[in-house]
Design an enzyme around this catalytic site. Structure first.
Site, PDB file in Angstrom:
ATOM      1  N   PHE A 143       0.854  -1.187   0.000  1.00 39.69           N
ATOM      2  CA  PHE A 143       0.000   0.000   0.000  1.00 39.69           C
ATOM      3  C   PHE A 143       0.896   1.245   0.000  1.00 39.69           C
ATOM      4  CE2 PHE A 143      -2.469  -3.376   1.968  1.00 39.69           C
ATOM      5  CZ  PHE A 143      -3.669  -3.304   1.281  1.00 39.69           C
ATOM      6  N   LEU A 144       1.767   1.318  -0.988  1.00 41.61           N
ATOM      7  CA  LEU A 144       2.743   2.399  -1.054  1.00 41.61           C
ATOM      8  C   LEU A 144       2.276   3.511  -1.980  1.00 41.61           C
ATOM      9  CD1 LEU A 144       5.964   0.213  -1.492  1.00 41.61           C
ATOM     10  CD2 LEU A 144       4.925   1.007   0.650  1.00 41.61           C
ATOM     11  N   PHE A 194      -8.276  12.570  -0.770  1.00 39.37           N
ATOM     12  CA  PHE A 194      -8.738  12.065  -2.068  1.00 39.37           C
ATOM     13  C   PHE A 194     -10.074  12.660  -2.513  1.00 39.37           C
ATOM     14  CE2 PHE A 194      -5.516   9.079  -0.905  1.00 39.37           C
ATOM     15  CZ  PHE A 194      -4.926   8.727  -2.107  1.00 39.37           C
ATOM     16  N   CYS A 241      -1.149   2.115 -10.513  1.00 38.37           N
ATOM     17  CA  CYS A 241      -2.060   1.336  -9.662  1.00 38.37           C
ATOM     18  C   CYS A 241      -3.536   1.548  -9.975  1.00 38.37           C
ATOM     19  CB  CYS A 241      -1.784   1.656  -8.193  1.00 38.37           C
ATOM     20  SG  CYS A 241      -0.170   1.102  -7.625  1.00 38.37           S
TER      21      CYS A 241
END
Length: 440
Positions: free
Chosen positions: A155-156, A255, A266
């Site tokens: 989860f980078l 977001f 991604c």
């Protein structure tokens, strides 16, 4: 612990370097001899703040090494991470050929119990395929060696990957037996000193968690982008709406910034893969399809505004473009909105003068010697003789520019702000014709 990381791309290199920095012995493997040569020469193939320093330090202290020799790496390691690419096929599904090829190589060379960890983003059920490939290869060798297959998705965030790995919000680990779960928890213990961030679950649930997380974030982005168009039509200000809904703790501020769409390695790939998984199982993917459709349209919203201002035929017009990477702090241009915009402008007869602090080489690799595309040596040189400025990536140095220099260098004082970096009233007072996203 002794670890092998197969695949020295973004995920593999960051994971290997950070594991080594916590005292593990890590060997990173890649089949690209040029990449391995560069890594052994203290050169890294990606731009990621802080990564080069960690790689150098752990190489010098003997904890991190790079090789093409997968056999030696497998035999020397207890835990083996698969971190190779899973590019999308034409139907949107994830291409697993590289993952399964690595699994086959591991099975050919393992001599004792190993833990094989899927670190790549892979569809639900991939661990079963990896397990079968290994079992088949061991059977062909005529040996019976125990092993475990684990799902441990990353989860980078590009541009903040080191901090994300060192101080994770959570570490998702999918296992099928308690002993493997205990060993994986021990591996991540140094990253969880203040509180236990490891979440153990079934392998299939872990595989789904990665897709669900990225799809949720992509959904928030597309929701705000679609809402921004309605705000423009109704005379509302999306920035004020964002503040109004973000103050609700159930929603939050992250977001929900409107812009020119998401890109990178991604979100686009994972949304497509999730759509494919729905269809593969006879289910409609209504929300995911809408997320993708909204994003595709949003990448061209500045082009729509440009044509409304200048007309559909842009022959003879020149546009300065600030920001090529899909986000700040990276040189990654995969699925970047800038690529769509440049192609659209060139096809409409315009010229483009682009600048990015770190992604210029990547842009030149993508576009080659494309007629009509030039690059500035800094952001201000890209403006000279341009009819308008497009702000595409919100690099810090673009937030408070020298507006007087912008006015002097532009042929016409027009700005198309794809990231809502500037205040409309200030732009008007400075003498600019200013277009942004979702604001009057």
């Amino acid at each position: 612990m002794k670890l092998a990381v197969i695949g020295s791309g973004y995920v593999g290199l960051v994971s290997g370097a950070c594991f080594a920095d916590m005292g593990n012995r890590v060997v990173c493997v890649d089949n690209n001899p040029e990449k391995i040569a560069k890594l052994n020469n203290d050169e890294i193939p990606i731009f990621e703040p802080g990564l080069l320093e960690i790689v150098k330090r752990n190489k010098q202290e003997g904890r991190l090494s790079f090789t093409q020799d997968i056999a030696a790496a497998v035999q020397a390691s207890k835990i083996i991470f698969i971190a190779v690419g899973t590019p999308p096929d034409e139907d949107g599904s994830a291409d697993l050929q590289y993952v399964l090829s690595v699994a086959r190589d591991i099975a050919r060379h393992m001599q004792e119990h190993k833990i094989i960890v899927d670190k790549s983003t892979v569809p639900v059920g991939t661990a079963d395929k990896v397990r079968k490939v290994i079992q088949d290869e061991l059977a062909a060798r005529g040996v019976d060696i125990p092993f475990a297959v684990v799902s441990n998705p990353e989860f980078l965030k590009e541009g903040a990957a080191i901090e994300d790995f060192m101080k994770p919000d959570r570490v998702v680990v999918g296992v099928e037996d308690p002993a493997t779960g205990k060993l994986m928890r021990e591996l991540y213990l140094p990253f969880n000193r203040t509180s236990d961030r490891v979440i153990l679950m079934s392998v299939r649930s872990a595989e789904m968690t990665k897709y669900a997380a990225n799809a949720m974030l992509a959904t928030k982005i597309s929701f705000m982008n679609e809402l921004s168009r309605l705000c423009e039509a109704l005379g509302a200000d999306i920035a004020e709406v964002r503040h109004g809904i973000g103050s609700d703790s159930r929603i939050g501020y992250k977001f929900i910034y409107p812009g020119v769409g998401y890109g990178g390695s991604c979100f686009p790939k994972d949304v497509k893969a999730l759509i494919h998984m729905h269809r593969q199982n006879g289910l409609p993917a209504r929300i995911m399809q809408a997320v993708e459709d909204v994003n595709d349209a949003q990448k061209l919203i500045l082009i729509d505004k440009i044509k409304q201002h200048f007309g559909a035929d842009l022959t003879g017009k020149t546009f300065a473009l600030w920001g090529l990477a899909f986000k700040p702090q990276t040189d990654d241009m995969r699925e970047a909105p800038s690529v769509e915009m440049i192609n659209a402008l060139l096809e409409a007869g315009a010229k483009v003068q682009a600048y990015d602090p770190v992604a210029m080489l990547e842009a030149q690799r993508i576009f080659g010697t494309r007629t009509g595309l030039e690059y500035g040596h800094d952001e201000y040189s890209a403006l000279i003789g341009a009819d308008a400025l497009l702000l595409v990536t919100e690099w810090h140095q673009f937030r408070y520019p020298d507006f007087q220099t912008i006015l002097r260098n532009l042929r016409q004082p027009v700005i198309f702000d794809g990231r809502n970096q500037f205040e409309p009233s200030q732009m008007r007072d400075l003498g600019f014709t200013y277009y942004s996203i979702g604001r009057p």
